[in-house]
Design a protein around this motif. Sequence first.
Motif, PDB file in Angstrom:
ATOM      1  N   GLN A 181       0.846  -1.308  -0.227  1.00  0.00           N
ATOM      2  CA  GLN A 181       0.185  -0.208   0.344  1.00  0.00           C
ATOM      3  C   GLN A 181       0.794   1.165   0.311  1.00  0.00           C
ATOM      4  OE1 GLN A 181      -3.011  -0.175  -0.354  1.00  0.00           O
ATOM      5  NE2 GLN A 181      -3.705   1.962   0.105  1.00  0.00           N
ATOM      6  N   VAL A 182       1.932   0.593   0.758  1.00  0.00           N
ATOM      7  CA  VAL A 182       2.668   2.468   0.779  1.00  0.00           C
ATOM      8  C   VAL A 182       3.856   2.334  -1.371  1.00  0.00           C
ATOM      9  CG1 VAL A 182       5.039   3.342   1.537  1.00  0.00           C
ATOM     10  CG2 VAL A 182       3.723   1.634   3.048  1.00  0.00           C
ATOM     11  N   ILE A 183       4.222   1.641  -1.389  1.00  0.00           N
ATOM     12  CA  ILE A 183       4.490   1.636  -2.866  1.00  0.00           C
ATOM     13  C   ILE A 183       2.828   2.167  -3.823  1.00  0.00           C
ATOM     14  CG2 ILE A 183       5.069   0.271  -4.702  1.00  0.00           C
ATOM     15  CD1 ILE A 183       6.391  -1.329  -3.040  1.00  0.00           C
ATOM     16  N   ASP A 184       1.658   1.293  -3.512  1.00  0.00           N
ATOM     17  CA  ASP A 184       0.334   2.259  -3.948  1.00  0.00           C
ATOM     18  C   ASP A 184       0.370   4.262  -3.943  1.00  0.00           C
ATOM     19  OD1 ASP A 184       0.585  -0.040  -5.663  1.00  0.00           O
ATOM     20  OD2 ASP A 184      -1.509  -0.596  -4.001  1.00  0.00           O
ATOM     21  N   LEU A 185       0.748   4.679  -3.150  1.00  0.00           N
ATOM     22  CA  LEU A 185       0.729   5.690  -2.206  1.00  0.00           C
ATOM     23  C   LEU A 185       1.584   6.519  -2.950  1.00  0.00           C
ATOM     24  CD1 LEU A 185      -1.871   5.003   0.925  1.00  0.00           C
ATOM     25  CD2 LEU A 185      -2.432   5.197  -0.819  1.00  0.00           C
ATOM     26  N   THR A 186       2.522   6.047  -2.469  1.00  0.00           N
ATOM     27  CA  THR A 186       4.001   6.670  -3.053  1.00  0.00           C
ATOM     28  C   THR A 186       3.950   7.709  -3.546  1.00  0.00           C
ATOM     29  OG1 THR A 186       5.292   5.209  -1.057  1.00  0.00           O
ATOM     30  CG2 THR A 186       6.549   7.306  -2.529  1.00  0.00           C
ATOM     31  N   PRO A 187       4.349   9.382  -3.768  1.00  0.00           N
ATOM     32  CA  PRO A 187       4.037  10.100  -5.508  1.00  0.00           C
ATOM     33  C   PRO A 187       5.412   9.905  -6.099  1.00  0.00           C
ATOM     34  CG  PRO A 187       3.749  11.344  -3.206  1.00  0.00           C
ATOM     35  CD  PRO A 187       4.406   9.915  -2.471  1.00  0.00           C
ATOM     36  N   THR A 188       4.866   9.343  -7.496  1.00  0.00           N
ATOM     37  CA  THR A 188       6.049   9.184  -8.419  1.00  0.00           C
ATOM     38  C   THR A 188       7.447   9.896  -8.011  1.00  0.00           C
ATOM     39  OG1 THR A 188       4.313   8.826  -9.869  1.00  0.00           O
ATOM     40  CG2 THR A 188       6.234   8.687 -10.547  1.00  0.00           C
ATOM     41  N   PRO A 189       7.462  11.444  -7.724  1.00  0.00           N
ATOM     42  CA  PRO A 189       8.449  11.799  -7.812  1.00  0.00           C
ATOM     43  C   PRO A 189       9.527  10.660  -6.470  1.00  0.00           C
ATOM     44  CG  PRO A 189       7.253  13.411  -8.008  1.00  0.00           C
ATOM     45  CD  PRO A 189       6.219  11.736  -7.697  1.00  0.00           C
ATOM     46  N   VAL A 190       9.061  10.711  -5.975  1.00  0.00           N
ATOM     47  CA  VAL A 190       9.757   9.518  -4.552  1.00  0.00           C
ATOM     48  C   VAL A 190       9.740   8.611  -4.469  1.00  0.00           C
ATOM     49  CG1 VAL A 190       9.669   9.792  -1.927  1.00  0.00           C
ATOM     50  CG2 VAL A 190       8.033  11.437  -2.826  1.00  0.00           C
ATOM     51  N   LYS A 191       9.111   7.681  -5.350  1.00  0.00           N
ATOM     52  CA  LYS A 191       9.328   6.928  -6.103  1.00  0.00           C
ATOM     53  C   LYS A 191      10.556   6.356  -6.925  1.00  0.00           C
ATOM     54  CE  LYS A 191       5.712   3.967  -6.552  1.00  0.00           C
ATOM     55  NZ  LYS A 191       4.189   4.106  -7.283  1.00  0.00           N
ATOM     56  N   GLU A 192      10.820   7.200  -7.846  1.00  0.00           N
ATOM     57  CA  GLU A 192      11.682   7.370  -8.842  1.00  0.00           C
ATOM     58  C   GLU A 192      12.915   7.944  -8.106  1.00  0.00           C
ATOM     59  OE1 GLU A 192      12.203   5.903 -11.809  1.00  0.00           O
ATOM     60  OE2 GLU A 192      10.309   5.613 -11.395  1.00  0.00           O
ATOM     61  N   TRP A 193      12.926   8.788  -7.289  1.00  0.00           N
ATOM     62  CA  TRP A 193      14.116   8.329  -6.162  1.00  0.00           C
ATOM     63  C   TRP A 193      14.714   7.505  -5.914  1.00  0.00           C
ATOM     64  CZ3 TRP A 193      14.829   8.623  -1.303  1.00  0.00           C
ATOM     65  CH2 TRP A 193      16.561   9.094  -0.805  1.00  0.00           C
ATOM     66  N   ALA A 194      13.608   6.828  -5.043  1.00  0.00           N
ATOM     67  CA  ALA A 194      14.122   5.393  -4.075  1.00  0.00           C
ATOM     68  C   ALA A 194      15.119   4.562  -5.061  1.00  0.00           C
ATOM     69  CB  ALA A 194      12.568   5.596  -3.271  1.00  0.00           C
TER      70      ALA A 194
END
Length: 557
Positions: free
Chosen positions: A81-94
Amino acid sequence: MVLGQRPVRGPSSWPPRGRAWAASQSGHSVRGEVRSERLPVNRLLAALSGVLATLAGVAAGHLAAALLDPATSPVLAVGSQVIDLTPTPVKEWAISQFGTRDKPILIGSVLVGVVLLAAVAGLLARRRFAYGAAVFVLLVAVPAVIAVTRPTAGVSAVAPSLVALVVGLAALAWLVRAAAPAAVGGRVGAPAEDRVEDRPGEAGGPSRRGLLVAMGVVAGAAAVLGGAGRWVASYRTRAVAIDLPAAAKPLPPLPEGLEERFAGITPLQVANSDFYRVDTRLDVPIVDVEEWTLTIDGDVEEEVTFTLDDILAMDLVEKDITLTCVSNSVGGEFVGGARWLGVPLNELLDRAGVGTRADQILSTDVDGMTISTPLALATDGRDALLAVGMNGEQLPREHGFPARMVIPGLYGFISATKWVTRMTLTTYDAETAYWTDRDWATEAPIKPSSRIDTPRALAPLDVGEVVVGGVAWAQQNGGVGTVQVRIDGGPWQDAELGPDVGNDYWRQWFYRWDAASGQHRIASRVVDGDGGPQSPARANPFPEGSSGIQELIVTVG
């Protein structure tokens, strides 16, 4: 003895000695002093009790999920659920910062949050058990709700969370009771001020020893349950051997790659165990090959369903195709070449008969994940496959067993559905998929790019000949025409290319550089078969893939 006369004490009892006597002379309370000294330790043990009870519950829930469905494990459910709710910029940064380690880091972060709340539950339970239990119920309620609201969830999805709740509460209650075996009335949850554990000379010592023993038992149980869960999950996700037929017309063996001549250059064919994996899953789905089917429906003349035996009975083809993740940064690791075995996608679609309205293939995996593929690009004559084999073996589970989509020239987020079980012919107006809902591009052809594998950035090098080498890909416009290298901003120089496997496959390359002493900048670019050079414009992966020229600094001498 005369009434009112002070009794005479023996030498062992008079004069009074010890802290009790000293406290009485100074006017301080012995009980208050002892309690103030022991209070930090008691709080630490209470917090640790909450953590251990929670870990026992999580371990039990993980074991239950391993027996039912790994995705319903409380920690994995929250992480997903955290993955689904994480904003795209944050996900790409990770992804850019941690690469394939982003998922273990995410799970670790979730566990840290759980541990902190568990410590709070333990502290509250020290005051009133009901308070700590309420926090624990909240901890379990979140993953339970997440698990049952997954697209393919059934009633059993809540079972692991219920198991975690029962085991965790039972462990917490036992630890609270062990901390105060002589509490007023012997009841769990007696107020801390009424507990004998805080009174000197009474139950303080035995209570703490009993608590430490109980904590050891709970910790051991958590370790056993967690280990059993890992073993069961590993056993259930082991490779199930299938009788994988050979291709109707097998391709010749791949030529010898440059990796045999120059250390550091990526192998021409990436081994299955080394092939990159980027997806939203924290687990690997368990697919029963006897029950797996692929359904093609939607805007078709006739809905069709294939079993795995049906697929394997068709004429299979082999194709050498390079896959690239849209999250791959310039010079990144999320790209790999492999030989795929499967059925041409067009053949499957023809059996259903594509209608006239559809403009996308909405593919769905076994857990409800959806990906949109432009129908025109999937059916324009490129070697699009439903793949069942990879590098001469059946698909590994982490790469989509028993079947996945492989479409050359398109980034994986619109073309490479793993664990696929349904393809629906529909329109973008009618249906949206996971990534399109997050504003990624609907059409995303792979951008031509070159990567320097050797030397590494900031590497110290000797004066003299240095081999600069790597891989490049350009799956549109005639494949890789040439690769060029630039030193210190000078003119572009042609590199030598490795074997040509086809336009859909990457090319290895190398350049012999006579390196002088000092610090130098090395850059590379690919020029496609139509003469178009790689774009120097810098672009982040979102929303349609990165671009730019990789340049690194080395020191010679």
